[in-house]
Write a protein that holds these residues in place. Structure first.
Motif, short mmCIF file in Angstrom:
data_model
loop_
_atom_site.label_atom_id
_atom_site.label_comp_id
_atom_site.label_asym_id
_atom_site.label_seq_id
_atom_site.Cartn_x
_atom_site.Cartn_y
_atom_site.Cartn_z
N SER A 1 63.97 21.96 159.01
CA SER A 1 63.17 21.61 160.18
C SER A 1 62.04 22.61 160.35
N ILE A 2 60.98 22.15 161.02
CA ILE A 2 59.84 23.00 161.33
C ILE A 2 59.88 23.26 162.83
N VAL A 3 59.80 24.53 163.21
CA VAL A 3 59.95 24.91 164.62
C VAL A 3 58.85 25.89 165.01
N ALA A 4 58.69 26.08 166.32
CA ALA A 4 57.77 27.08 166.84
C ALA A 4 58.51 28.41 166.94
N ARG A 5 57.78 29.49 166.96
CA ARG A 5 58.41 30.82 167.13
C ARG A 5 58.95 30.94 168.55
N GLU B 1 74.34 25.34 156.99
CA GLU B 1 73.26 26.18 157.49
C GLU B 1 71.94 25.42 157.37
N LEU B 2 71.31 25.16 158.50
CA LEU B 2 70.02 24.47 158.52
C LEU B 2 68.91 25.51 158.50
N LEU B 3 67.95 25.34 157.60
CA LEU B 3 66.81 26.24 157.51
C LEU B 3 65.71 25.75 158.46
N ASN B 4 65.33 26.61 159.40
CA ASN B 4 64.23 26.33 160.32
C ASN B 4 63.04 27.19 159.91
N LEU B 5 61.92 26.56 159.60
CA LEU B 5 60.71 27.27 159.20
C LEU B 5 59.72 27.29 160.35
N TYR B 6 59.05 28.44 160.52
CA TYR B 6 58.05 28.53 161.57
C TYR B 6 56.82 27.71 161.21
N GLU B 7 56.31 27.00 162.19
CA GLU B 7 55.19 26.09 161.98
C GLU B 7 53.96 26.79 161.42
N ALA C 1 53.02 14.65 158.14
CA ALA C 1 52.31 15.89 158.41
C ALA C 1 53.31 17.00 158.64
N ALA C 2 52.86 18.24 158.43
CA ALA C 2 53.75 19.39 158.62
C ALA C 2 53.78 19.78 160.09
N ALA C 3 54.42 18.96 160.90
CA ALA C 3 54.53 19.20 162.34
C ALA C 3 55.98 19.47 162.69
N LYS C 4 56.21 19.93 163.91
CA LYS C 4 57.57 20.25 164.33
C LYS C 4 58.47 19.02 164.22
#
Length: 366
Positions: free
Chosen positions: A133-137, A161-167, A180-183
């Protein structure tokens, strides 16, 4: 006279010397007991080696490891166990390290050099997560020492374990995100490394990719007509249970029967294309059907120099296989989506079930 009276006025202490003294005595006893209990508790918690005093060994500090760290003199002082100041510093250090270790376990920061996408070994592709997933800081991690330089974090979800990447970090990765690479939550394309598809778009994306590739196959092989359909065979298992109970020797007798009934079948025409046709077939590049022996054989039959070439044929493929929906992978993704309470978890499970009932039919004429 007034002065004499003032001199003769008794203070509360003088009025009741015995009661005040007793009260102060009790207070002193309680205070001593409280201090003693606190000291005992601290001693019990910190005195790891059980020698009855707080010394360097209680914090994992020995003369040898301090000398290795270039702190020989400090090690001598701590090992003696007499330096209160040094002991306090060691305790502070131990608490600080424990706090950092706790933050690492709870915040689970992810760093660029540990991501499977940036690994340089041959196992990088195999380790690519099937869902991320893509997330905000967030403020908590932004202010944490252990998260300095982190590009995301891991999140426990139903044993995975889910990997959350900062947007703001995602653009630095050599990954492609659709649309698109959005949250949001993304699933890995089972056929293309480094391609991630938004959860809500995943099934439509794969269906379109399958159809487009089959159209290109038909065109490159010189077909005159191609028809691609998705046929969903919806079956309902109607269970009718008829129970009869007879009381004979305190036993219950029951009978049941079930029947499978075909409700209906839906057909979706995904493509119906006519070409002018040609006799110079070329082998098309295959991505989604590269492991399908039927399509590989079709290409070989049309591009070979032999006589009696194929003129038409209809192929059928089970969609859940084409979608890369392996049972274990689907179960893992469903568990993660449920674990993070993702709103798309229900629709993902429904789509998986739908594709397991759907057949892709490919009719081609030359």
């Amino acid at each position: 006279m007034k002065k004499e009276l003032e001199n003769n006025v008794l203070t509360p202490t003088e009025k009741a010397p015995n009661s005040f003294g007793k009260a102060m005595g009790h207070l002193g006893v309680h205070a001593k007991e409280t201090v003693a209990k606190a000291q005992s508790a601290v001693m019990h918690a910190v005195d790891k080696n059980g020698n009855g005093k707080i010394d360097a060994e209680d914090f994992g500090l020995t003369r040898e490891n301090l000398e290795d760290a270039g702190e020989t003199m400090k090690g001598v002082a701590l090992a003696a166990g007499h330096g209160l100041k040094a002991g306090s510093a060691a305790m502070g250090k131990a608490f600080a390290e424990a706090r950092l270790e706790l933050d690492l376990k709870t915040l689970k920061p992810a760093f660029a050099d540990t991501l499977p996408f940036t690994a340089k070994d041959s196992q990088a592709d195999a380790a690519q997560p099937s869902v991320l997933s893509i997330v905000a800081r967030d403020k908590k991690r932004s202010e944490s020492k252990v998260c300095r330089g982190a590009v995301g974090y891991y999140q426990s979800a139903k044993g995975y374990e889910l990997l959350n990447l900062y947007e703001d970090y995602v653009p630095q990765l050599s990954l492609a995100f659709y649309p698109a690479a959005a949250k949001g939550v993304f699933l890995a394309d089972p056929y293309q490394t480094g391609v991630y598809i938004a959860l809500d778009e995943y099934f439509d994306f794969i269906r379109k990719a399958l159809v487009n590739e089959l159209e290109v196959v038909a065109q490159d092989l010189g077909a005159k007509h191609v028809r691609i359909s998705f046929k969903e065979d919806k079956k309902a298992l109607v269970a009718q249970q008829v129970k009869t109970k007879a009381k004979a020797q305190m036993e219950s007798v029951s009978a049941s029967r079930s029947a499978s009934v075909d409700e209906f079948s839906s057909v979706e025409i995904a493509a119906d294309v006519k070409f002018s046709g040609h006799d110079s077939p070329i082998a098309p590049p295959l991505v989604y059907f590269k492991n399908e022996s039927d399509i590989v054989k079709l290409v070989r039959m049309r591009t070979s120099d032999g006589f009696n070439k194929i003129e038409s044929k209809t192929y059928r493929f089970q969609c859940n296989r084409l979608f890369g929906a392996k049972e274990d992978d689907s179960a893992q993704i469903s568990a993660i989506l449920n674990g993070i309470k993702c709103t798309g978890s229900a629709s993902f499970s429904q789509n998986i079930q739908r594709e397991s009932r759907t057949i892709l039919e490919y009719s081609i004429e030359f």
